[in-house]
Write a protein that holds these residues in place. Structure first.
Motif, short mmCIF file in Angstrom:
data_model
loop_
_atom_site.label_atom_id
_atom_site.label_comp_id
_atom_site.label_asym_id
_atom_site.label_seq_id
_atom_site.Cartn_x
_atom_site.Cartn_y
_atom_site.Cartn_z
N GLY A 173 0.80 -1.22 0.00
CA GLY A 173 0.00 0.00 0.00
C GLY A 173 0.83 1.26 0.00
O GLY A 173 0.32 2.35 -0.30
N ASP A 179 -1.39 -1.45 -6.11
CA ASP A 179 -2.78 -1.78 -6.36
C ASP A 179 -2.94 -2.82 -7.47
O ASP A 179 -4.06 -3.30 -7.71
N ARG A 180 -1.85 -3.20 -8.12
CA ARG A 180 -1.90 -4.18 -9.20
C ARG A 180 -1.66 -5.61 -8.68
O ARG A 180 -1.44 -6.52 -9.46
N ASP A 182 -2.96 -8.88 -6.16
CA ASP A 182 -3.97 -9.59 -5.37
C ASP A 182 -3.30 -10.75 -4.65
O ASP A 182 -2.31 -11.32 -5.13
N ARG A 210 -6.77 -4.60 0.13
CA ARG A 210 -6.80 -5.09 -1.26
C ARG A 210 -7.38 -6.50 -1.26
O ARG A 210 -7.67 -7.07 -0.20
#
Length: 639
Positions: A173, A179-180, A182, A210
């Protein structure tokens, strides 16, 4: 011989699609499937990446590998020549031939490890480590591709797993491009532990910033490689890269993003393996191993990276992989026949690296300051893990010649991995040959024992890299301070050498027993690893190491009967006879804390140390409602 050796591609996990297989529990995104054909080992596949014309870099790589091999073989030949001066003057007996056949390869093995470390020392000492980077790092840029962070687990302390995941999720973060990413927790745990995992996941999932997905399989086909393969087939189409971790892994967000950017900017890259550092040690044994890893590890890794280049290896975790390349190249067939050579490929990682390379993809290793893993807390726990690795590496032997299209360096790596488990029985056989020969009067007393010059060369090969690493650490004020100062470093290296001498004969017999039992078909179990321990009883230790005591007594009797000087055998005999006490003492946490308080085995602190209080707060709500309580304490302490 392999099942399904025809060139027709078929799914990795049986006749049914992975989405049709029963799942015990899952919280997952919509599937985006991708094909993962089973590889035909009999025929070399078409190259996914066309080979480049031979360039200067290729000639340079070949020269580096020739140099390393020469540095390994030269001391072995010198040692053989020295031994020939005392035996074989009137021709060689069968026992003398056996002696040299054992002695020379063992000496070459030691010299190879020393040569790799010495090269790494010069790279890091005189070039600042600039030449350690095997490819040109990409400049900072906006990350476009998506990356899945995969955490396969099997009967682990799940709160500790979520704690480590929380550290990484929070670190991402703070980095542009985080943010790309998971997260996917892929569980192969049993039903009892699965209920604990499901409850913990449900309570923790809303606190993550996320996507953090979880799935537990009802049928654990193929162990960890099957676990990964199922994810690839079901969800690999939605991600460009997958960052594969272990349950005890931690990696910083900055390194995660940098690896993904490097993959994006170098389209020929199929896999980047980071060199993880050991962290989270608490017992005396694990603190000792952590110190050795953090001090000696970078030097050896730098040397390996230097000569491996695009033919690097894969250790199964702390590595980023191009999903499409992996799916096209790494569908593992089931090997026919019984263990140890048949069944699912256990040490799949090195094989997958070789399969990627045979289709043209580059496989690189890189140094990283914030890539971590844990170490077994005691000698018996290390032996349990090592037994699994032994069976997996022995399984590579028939693959060396039967898999078509492998790069010669990958074949060499598979050979080195398998031969690592042959050195222990060879060392034991060498000792027995010397003692039996002396007892039978095959050679004159003392003629086969090392001369002063040969003993000095052996000591230099074994301990030279350790003292080079000590010098490298002492030469830099910041690095010296991170290990507790000059005094702590010197004390740590001296104590580490003593403990290593004590442990060597114990590992020798343990690996020999493991190899023999595996060759007779006793398969290694592949369950959850013991990651936390505080001591072991002497009664338990005596039972575990009963064969070591028996061998120590037997060697003592043979030596006395044959007239061999006990001076040469004392380190071996002492290590064997004291194995139970050695294992029980080093498995204690209080001695680990005491060593740290006395400035022994100090290592640099991990980067997330300042985030620890926040992590405890985050785990608190979920932890209070979960049982048993010791799991909560363990989660907080490990993170």
């Amino acid at each position: 011989m392999w099942q399904g050796e025809s060139s027709t591609a078929r799914p990795f996990i049986g006749p049914r699609r992975p989405s049709d297989l029963p799942q015990a529990f899952e919280s997952l995104p919509p599937e985006q499937t991708i094909a993962m054909p089973e590889q035909n080992f009999r025929e070399a596949p078409d190259m996914a990446i066309p080979p480049r014309p031979v360039r200067g870099g290729d000639v340079d790589a070949a020269a580096k590998r020739v140099l390393v091999m020469a540095l390994a073989l030269l001391p072995a030949l010198l040692a053989a020549h020295e031994m020939k001066r005392t035996i074989g003057l009137d021709g060689f007996s069968v026992l003398e031939i056996v002696y040299l056949a054992l002695f020379v390869p063992l000496f070459a093995w030691i010299a190879f490890g020393c040569a790799t470390s010495v090269i790494g020392f010069f790279l890091m000492a005189f070039d600042g480590g600039k030449r350690v980077q095997p490819y040109r790092p990409a400049r900072p840029r906006t990350l476009e591709g998506r990356t899945a962070v995969l955490l396969p687990v099997c009967n682990e302390d799940f709160l500790a797993v979520l704690g480590r995941l929380s550290i990484m999720e929070r670190s991402l973060g703070k980095v542009m491009g985080g943010d790309r990413f998971d997260f996917f927790v892929l569980s192969d745990s049993n039903a009892e532990n699965g209920l604990i995992e499901e409850q913990a996941y449900r309570q923790m999932q809303p606190s993550f910033a996320r996507n953090v997905y979880y799935r537990r399989r009802a049928v654990n086909t193929g162990r960890k490689p099957g676990n990964i393969a199922e994810w690839v087939q079901r969800f690999g189409g939605g991600y460009d890269y997958m960052l594969v971790l272990d349950a005890d892994s931690v990696m910083g967000g900055q390194t995660m993003v940098r690896l993904a950017v490097d993959m994006e900017c170098h389209p020929r890259l199929g896999l980047i393996q980071t060199v993880p550092s050991v962290v989270g040690a608490s017992t005396l044994f694990s603190r000792w191993q952590q110190f050795a890893n953090r001090l000696y590890g970078p030097m050896g890794a730098a040397g390996m990276i230097w000569w491996a280049r695009s033919e690097g290896t894969f250790w199964g975790h702390n590595a980023i992989i191009r999903v499409k390349a992996f799916a096209d190249s790494c569908g593992l067939p089931t090997l026919r026949g019984p263990a140890p050579f048949g069944g699912h490929i256990m040490s799949h990682d090195m094989v997958e690296a070789a399969l990627l390379r045979r289709r043209g993809w580059a496989v690189h290793m890189v140094m990283a300051d914030d890539s971590f893993e844990e170490f077994p807390p005691s000698l018996p726990d290390l032996a349990t893990r090592d037994r699994r690795w032994c069976q997996g590496n022995i399984q590579h032997v028939p693959l060396l010649m039967r898999v078509a299209g492998l790069h010669p360096v990958n074949r060499f790596q598979l050979l080195v991995g398998a031969s690592a488990y042959l050195t222990s029985p060879m060392w034991l056989a060498l000792i027995l040959v010397v003692l039996v020969g002396e007892w039978q009067g095959t050679w004159q007393a003392g003629t086969v024992l090392p001369s002063g010059a040969l003993l000095g060369l052996t000591a230099a090969l074994l301990f030279g890299p350790k003292f080079l690493a000590l010098g490298w650490a002492l030469a830099n004020r910041t690095r010296r301070a991170s290990f507790g100062g000059a005094g702590a470093l010197i004390k740590g290296v001296l104590m580490e050498c003593i403990l290593s001498i004590m442990m060597a004969p114990v590992a020798m017999l343990t690996q020999t027993i493991n190899l023999i039992s595996i060759m007779f078909g006793q398969k290694a179990a592949w369950n959850g690893q013991t990651r936390d321990r505080d001591g072991m009883s002497m009664i338990q230790a005596l039972w575990v190491f009963k064969y070591h005591i028996a061998l120590g007594v037997g060697l003592t009797v043979l030596a006395l009967q044959g007239g061999v000087s006990m001076f040469w055998l004392m380190p071996v005999i002492a290590g064997l006879l004291l194995a139970p006490a050695f294992a029980a003492i080093t498995a204690r946490k209080d001695l680990g804390r005491y060593a740290a308080s006395r400035g022994l085995f100090i290592v640099p602190e991990p980067w997330w140390k300042t985030a620890k209080p926040k992590l405890k707060d985050k785990l608190g709500a979920a932890g209070r409602s979960l049982q048993p309580e010791p799991r909560i304490a363990l989660a907080a302490n490990d993170c």
